[in-house]
Design a protein around this motif. Structure first.
Motif, PDB file in Angstrom:
ATOM      1  N   LEU A 100       0.804  -1.168   0.032  1.00 32.20           N
ATOM      2  CA  LEU A 100      -0.082   0.004   0.028  1.00 32.20           C
ATOM      3  C   LEU A 100       0.813   1.152  -0.054  1.00 32.20           C
ATOM      4  O   LEU A 100       0.486   2.205  -0.721  1.00 32.20           O
ATOM      5  CB  LEU A 100      -0.917   0.070   1.024  1.00 32.20           C
ATOM      6  N   GLN A 101       2.015   1.191   0.825  1.00 35.04           N
ATOM      7  CA  GLN A 101       2.759   2.278   0.787  1.00 35.04           C
ATOM      8  C   GLN A 101       3.474   2.490  -0.717  1.00 35.04           C
ATOM      9  O   GLN A 101       3.524   3.924  -1.159  1.00 35.04           O
ATOM     10  CB  GLN A 101       3.990   2.047   1.774  1.00 35.04           C
ATOM     11  N   VAL A 102       3.527   1.370  -1.371  1.00 34.44           N
ATOM     12  CA  VAL A 102       4.314   1.907  -2.806  1.00 34.44           C
ATOM     13  C   VAL A 102       3.173   2.338  -3.610  1.00 34.44           C
ATOM     14  O   VAL A 102       3.540   3.210  -4.402  1.00 34.44           O
ATOM     15  CB  VAL A 102       4.881   0.322  -3.393  1.00 34.44           C
ATOM     16  N   LEU A 103       2.097   1.752  -3.406  1.00 35.84           N
ATOM     17  CA  LEU A 103       0.819   2.223  -4.380  1.00 35.84           C
ATOM     18  C   LEU A 103       0.611   3.760  -3.986  1.00 35.84           C
ATOM     19  O   LEU A 103       0.449   4.802  -4.653  1.00 35.84           O
ATOM     20  CB  LEU A 103      -0.271   1.688  -4.219  1.00 35.84           C
ATOM     21  N   ALA A 104       0.708   4.444  -2.757  1.00 33.10           N
ATOM     22  CA  ALA A 104       0.376   5.616  -2.387  1.00 33.10           C
ATOM     23  C   ALA A 104       1.525   6.471  -2.831  1.00 33.10           C
ATOM     24  O   ALA A 104       1.286   7.777  -3.003  1.00 33.10           O
ATOM     25  CB  ALA A 104       0.482   5.641  -0.715  1.00 33.10           C
ATOM     26  N   ALA A 105       2.700   5.983  -2.798  1.00 30.45           N
ATOM     27  CA  ALA A 105       3.773   6.777  -3.270  1.00 30.45           C
ATOM     28  C   ALA A 105       3.926   6.945  -4.755  1.00 30.45           C
ATOM     29  O   ALA A 105       4.421   7.825  -5.344  1.00 30.45           O
ATOM     30  CB  ALA A 105       5.208   6.207  -2.647  1.00 30.45           C
ATOM     31  N   ALA A 106       3.166   6.053  -5.468  1.00 30.18           N
ATOM     32  CA  ALA A 106       3.201   6.255  -7.014  1.00 30.18           C
ATOM     33  C   ALA A 106       2.437   7.542  -7.503  1.00 30.18           C
ATOM     34  O   ALA A 106       1.598   7.972  -6.674  1.00 30.18           O
ATOM     35  CB  ALA A 106       2.594   4.826  -7.654  1.00 30.18           C
ATOM     36  N   ASP A 107       2.933   8.079  -8.755  1.00 27.14           N
ATOM     37  CA  ASP A 107       2.058   9.084  -9.149  1.00 27.14           C
ATOM     38  C   ASP A 107       1.663   8.936 -10.524  1.00 27.14           C
ATOM     39  O   ASP A 107       1.676   7.607 -11.048  1.00 27.14           O
ATOM     40  CB  ASP A 107       2.909  10.160  -9.220  1.00 27.14           C
ATOM     41  N   ALA A 108       0.914   9.855 -11.171  1.00 25.75           N
ATOM     42  CA  ALA A 108       0.539   9.724 -12.547  1.00 25.75           C
ATOM     43  C   ALA A 108       1.526   9.240 -13.647  1.00 25.75           C
ATOM     44  O   ALA A 108       1.195   8.405 -14.434  1.00 25.75           O
ATOM     45  CB  ALA A 108      -0.176  11.064 -12.935  1.00 25.75           C
TER      46      ALA A 108
END
Length: 469
Positions: A100-108
């Motif tokens: 979840l932390q990886v996904l939250a840190a991802a951007d457009a």
């Protein structure tokens, strides 16, 4: 035209359940009203890196809905960590804290546009608003089957009914208060809703227009549906498309019921439309965002002009709308599909007025409020209270609405914005038949422009009472 959209990114809630095979990490339970899974909004362009991010960076085993031809795609959530709905470009995932932390840190740039908790939704939040009428001919003539259906329904709602009387009385005028004279709505031929919206007098029937109603399913043996084109699919694990609740059959009946029902009056708006019944709520009237999204994804693949959503979850004043559902509504409109949703039944007027609920509070989804047969705001109907969005777009009949009901009972009379939304969906089908070029944004504009203006606040009725062509 649709409401001004919000571009807020969805906020992250508590961590989801650990998927099969992941590290044994103690996680807090999901917040109230959430399932523990997450919705991931993906960029629309197929060449973006969103799916590889889910698989290779976040370490999630994800399936794709396109690989589940002929069977419900949501079954993938029992076999993998997530599912990508290909038409909508939305993923539903079980994500442990590190993923979840990886996904939250991802951007457009990675093709991840928003991440938010998945919500629990209901057909009628906080219990029943309406009670079904007795079977046709009365209880004594209905037989054991009809009595059993009515008894099962009432047992399922008895907790809400105990509380309902007090709420009704708080929302009604005193016995000696003056009442406005009711319009002349004799229901010998048409229900009052079909008269108020002029649907009963329209020369259009919705013929050739596909309407999807995502709800508790449909009584496929109802006599008023004989000979009609009907497609029924269940997105609820362990349950077929048959309606074990009643809410879905009632809503489908209002939107697309027969032009000549077995028992008058006529109650269906678009009696010539093609019916697509998507079961996204179980026999208790409960469901999840994933089921709704899968149902919308299916409706898009089937070429539906209208999707009716008489379901949702309450929100607090100031809560931002779902970024995922906002984009889903926009993507559907661009594809020529209008999403119509019930505003919610949480108000207790005049003492308490509550904001439009999820997902109707999204700018790109048409929110429908309810009026009674005096063309006054229904005591339970939610309102557009947040200046940042979530307003009512149009209003429709939502009190004492008679429509189809499963089993021997055949018909029931209910209250709710759940009853108002299918009136709008049916009228959208009439407009879509009258003007084959009117789809998506153009269909939205016609509904708003043709609405009958009412001497009531726009926060309660939007552009006014929806009208048939």
């Amino acid at each position: 035209m649709p409401k001004s959209p919000s571009s807020r990114r969805g906020s992250l809630g508590a961590a989801a359940e650990t998927p099969a095979g992941a590290r044994n990490v103690r996680e807090p339970p999901p917040p109230p009203g959430c399932t523990g899974r997450f919705l991931i909004l993906l960029a629309e362009e197929e060449d973006r890196a969103a799916v590889p991010v889910l698989r290779n960076v976040a370490g999630l085993r994800v399936a794709r809905s396109g690989d589940y031809a002929g069977r419900p795609a949501l079954a993938a959530l029992d076999e993998a960590d997530g599912l990508v709905l290909d038409e909508l470009r939305v993923a539903v995932v079980h994500a442990p804290p590190d993923a979840l932390q990886v996904l939250a840190a991802a951007d457009a740039r990675a093709g991840i546009l928003a991440v938010e908790p998945e919500r629990v939704v209901h057909a009628l939040p906080h219990g029943a608003v309406g009670i079904p009428e007795h079977p046709i001919g009365g209880p004594a003539e209905a037989g054991a089957a009809g009595s059993a259906v009515a008894a099962a329904y009432l047992r399922g709602y008895r907790d809400g009914v105990n509380d309902l009387t007090g709420r009704l009385l708080r929302g009604m005028p005193a016995a000696d208060a003056p009442m406005a004279e009711a319009p002349a709505f004799a229901e010998a031929e048409f229900t009052w809703g079909l008269q108020a919206t002029r649907a009963g007098f329209s020369t259009w029937s919705g013929r050739g227009v596909r309407v999807a109603v995502l709800d508790t399913g449909l009584d496929l043996g109802h006599p008023d549906l004989g000979g009609r084109p009907v497609e029924a699919v269940s997105f609820v694990a362990g349950e077929g498309p048959e309606d074990g609740h009643g809410h879905g059959t009632h809503c489908i009946g209002t939107a697309c019921g027969a032009l000549s029902p077995r028992q008058p009056p006529r109650y269906g708006v678009a009696g010539g439309a093609e019916i697509l019944a998507g079961k996204v709520l179980d026999s208790r009237g409960r469901g999840e965002d994933a089921g709704i999204l899968a149902g919308i994804d299916w409706a898009l693949t089937q070429g539906c002009a209208v999707v009716s959503l008489s379901l949702g979850a309450p929100v607090r004043l100031g809560d931002p709308p779902s970024a995922v559902f906002e984009q889903v509504g926009r993507r559907a409109l661009r594809r020529g599909t209008l999403l119509v949703a019930a505003a919610g039944n949480e108000s207790r007027r005049p003492d308490e007025v509550r904001p439009v609920g999820h997902p109707a509070n999204c700018a790109s989804i048409m929110a429908v409020g309810a009026v009674d047969r005096n063309l006054q705001v229904a005591w339970f109907s939610c309102a557009g209270l947040d200046p940042r969005g979530g307003q009512i777009d149009v209003a429709a009949p939502g009190v004492a609405v008679r429509s189809a009901w499963p089993g021997a009972q055949l018909y029931a009379t209910l209250d709710g914005t759940s009853m108002a939304a299918p009136h709008v969906a049916g009228i959208a089908a009439l407009l879509a038949e009258a003007d084959p070029s009117a789809r998506g944004y153009a269909l939205w504009a016609l509904l708003v422009q043709n609405a009958r203006r009412l001497p009531l606040p726009a926060r309660d009725v939007g552009a006014g009472l929806v009208q048939a062509p």
